[in-house]
Design an enzyme around this catalytic site. Sequence first.
Site, PDB file in Angstrom:
ATOM      1  CG  ASP A  12      28.971  31.618  42.950  1.00  0.00           C
ATOM      2  OD1 ASP A  12      29.517  32.361  43.793  1.00  0.00           O
ATOM      3  OD2 ASP A  12      29.357  30.460  42.703  1.00  0.00           O
ATOM      4  CE  LYS A  15      23.716  35.083  48.733  1.00  0.00           C
ATOM      5  NZ  LYS A  15      24.092  34.189  47.620  1.00  0.00           N
ATOM      6  CE  LYS A  37      27.829  35.542  53.555  1.00  0.00           C
ATOM      7  NZ  LYS A  37      27.105  35.265  52.321  1.00  0.00           N
ATOM      8  CG  ASP A  54      30.574  36.955  50.340  1.00  0.00           C
ATOM      9  OD1 ASP A  54      31.457  36.923  49.467  1.00  0.00           O
ATOM     10  OD2 ASP A  54      29.552  36.248  50.303  1.00  0.00           O
ATOM     11  N   GLY A 117      22.287  37.221  52.829  1.00  0.00           N
ATOM     12  CA  GLY A 117      22.016  35.815  53.128  1.00  0.00           C
ATOM     13  C   GLY A 117      23.168  34.932  52.687  1.00  0.00           C
ATOM     14  CB  ALA A 118      24.519  31.930  53.233  1.00  0.00           C
ATOM     15  N   GLY A 119      23.689  31.407  50.035  1.00  0.00           N
ATOM     16  CA  GLY A 119      22.969  30.553  49.091  1.00  0.00           C
ATOM     17  C   GLY A 119      21.712  31.245  48.596  1.00  0.00           C
ATOM     18  CG  ASN A 176      23.965  40.863  39.208  1.00  0.00           C
ATOM     19  OD1 ASN A 176      24.423  41.926  38.755  1.00  0.00           O
ATOM     20  ND2 ASN A 176      24.699  40.030  39.889  1.00  0.00           N
TER      21      ASN A 176
HETATM   22  N1  LIG Z   1      27.014  42.933  38.012  1.00  0.00           N
HETATM   23  C1  LIG Z   1      28.209  42.362  38.173  1.00  0.00           C
HETATM   24  N2  LIG Z   1      29.277  42.825  37.483  1.00  0.00           N
HETATM   25  C2  LIG Z   1      30.485  42.249  37.639  1.00  0.00           C
HETATM   26  N3  LIG Z   1      30.749  41.210  38.428  1.00  0.00           N
HETATM   27  C3  LIG Z   1      29.717  40.709  39.140  1.00  0.00           C
HETATM   28  C4  LIG Z   1      28.401  41.259  39.064  1.00  0.00           C
HETATM   29  N4  LIG Z   1      27.603  40.536  39.897  1.00  0.00           N
HETATM   30  C5  LIG Z   1      28.384  39.608  40.463  1.00  0.00           C
HETATM   31  N5  LIG Z   1      29.639  39.686  40.019  1.00  0.00           N
HETATM   32  C6  LIG Z   1      30.763  38.790  40.359  1.00  0.00           C
HETATM   33  O1  LIG Z   1      30.273  37.445  40.258  1.00  0.00           O
HETATM   34  C7  LIG Z   1      30.750  36.650  41.338  1.00  0.00           C
HETATM   35  C8  LIG Z   1      29.563  36.115  42.168  1.00  0.00           C
HETATM   36  O2  LIG Z   1      28.880  37.235  42.737  1.00  0.00           O
HETATM   37  P1  LIG Z   1      28.644  37.346  44.303  1.00  0.00           P
HETATM   38  O3  LIG Z   1      28.127  38.729  44.568  1.00  0.00           O
HETATM   39  O4  LIG Z   1      29.839  36.923  45.074  1.00  0.00           O
HETATM   40  O5  LIG Z   1      27.476  36.261  44.474  1.00  0.00           O
HETATM   41  P2  LIG Z   1      26.789  35.693  45.828  1.00  0.00           P
HETATM   42  O6  LIG Z   1      27.110  36.654  46.926  1.00  0.00           O
HETATM   43  O7  LIG Z   1      25.318  35.616  45.518  1.00  0.00           O
HETATM   44  O8  LIG Z   1      27.355  34.330  46.034  1.00  0.00           O
HETATM   45  C9  LIG Z   1      31.700  37.541  42.123  1.00  0.00           C
HETATM   46  O9  LIG Z   1      33.009  37.352  41.655  1.00  0.00           O
HETATM   47  C10 LIG Z   1      31.221  38.954  41.808  1.00  0.00           C
HETATM   48  O10 LIG Z   1      32.221  39.935  41.919  1.00  0.00           O
HETATM   49 MG   LIG Z   2      28.078  36.405  48.740  1.00  0.00          MG
END
Ligand SMILES: Nc1ncnc2c1ncn2[C@@H]1O[C@H](COP(=O)(O)OP(=O)(O)O)[C@@H](O)[C@H]1O
Ligand SMILES: [Mg+2]
Length: 222
Positions: A12, A15, A37, A54, A117-119, A176
């Site tokens: 979260d 990524k 993925k 994803d 990746g994952a995690g 981020n």
């Molecule tokens: N810069 C950002 N602006 C707005 N929302 C974001 C941003 N980065 C991540 N998010 C949101 O936060 C949540 C987690 O991000 P995500 O990319 O799914 O993480 P991961 O892939 O590392 O698990 C998602 O709902 C994503 O849309």
């Molecule tokens: Mg992800």
Amino acid sequence: MLEFFITATDTDAGKTYVATSLVYALVAKGKRVAVYKPISAGCQQVGSLLINEDAQLLQAAANCQQLITNINPIAFEPAIAPHIAALQCQKSINIVEINEHYQKLKTLKADVIITEGAGGWRLPLGNGTFLSEFVQQNHQKVILVVNMKLGCLNHAVLTYQSILADGLECIAWVANCIEPMPYLQENITELESLLPIPKLACLAFEQDMKVAVKQFDLSALY
Ligand SMILES: Nc1ncnc2c1ncn2[C@@H]1O[C@H](COP(=O)(O)OP(=O)(O)O)[C@@H](O)[C@H]1O
Ligand SMILES: [Mg+2]
């Protein structure tokens, strides 16, 4: 062909958000971009398929007409550690399989392959193996997404050091900024000195990914 692996300080962390916006940025530059993925946990059953969000987001951004099952060959329904999800359904995650799907993807002759990746970096696959071994075997260049929150300095440095200790290149990082953080700028400045690599982007919380797409300094990739 350029091959990048997107990892992060944690799950979260952004990524998918970063990988997807990076794919849009590269496609806008005229590149043929394929996405991967390999493993997902947290999927919806649609007919006979387990569909991961994803993978859908990456599919929508990329431009090599890949099937969702080629983008995400290994999928589990519950949003739990993938190797535990695998055990729940009497399966195991095989790094050979992850590699085989990746080799197929390479025949698409994309200019760039972005793998999410994952995690975090040291994701266990069970039986003493880790997803990072797939990256070692394919020598992708690693991009580190740092979720800017308290504790991120430690997580970012540990992750960066692990990537290097695995004999891989971590070529860039992304700040981020999803949630409000006290002393955000001071923490970004600290990471700029702790991580001796370019910052690919500094992303604010952007509902509209089109705004994020414009923040990438693609010169850090070439
Ligand atoms: N810069 C950002 N602006 C707005 N929302 C974001 C941003 N980065 C991540 N998010 C949101 O936060 C949540 C987690 O991000 P995500 O990319 O799914 O993480 P991961 O892939 O590392 O698990 C998602 O709902 C994503 O849309
Ligand atoms: Mg992800």
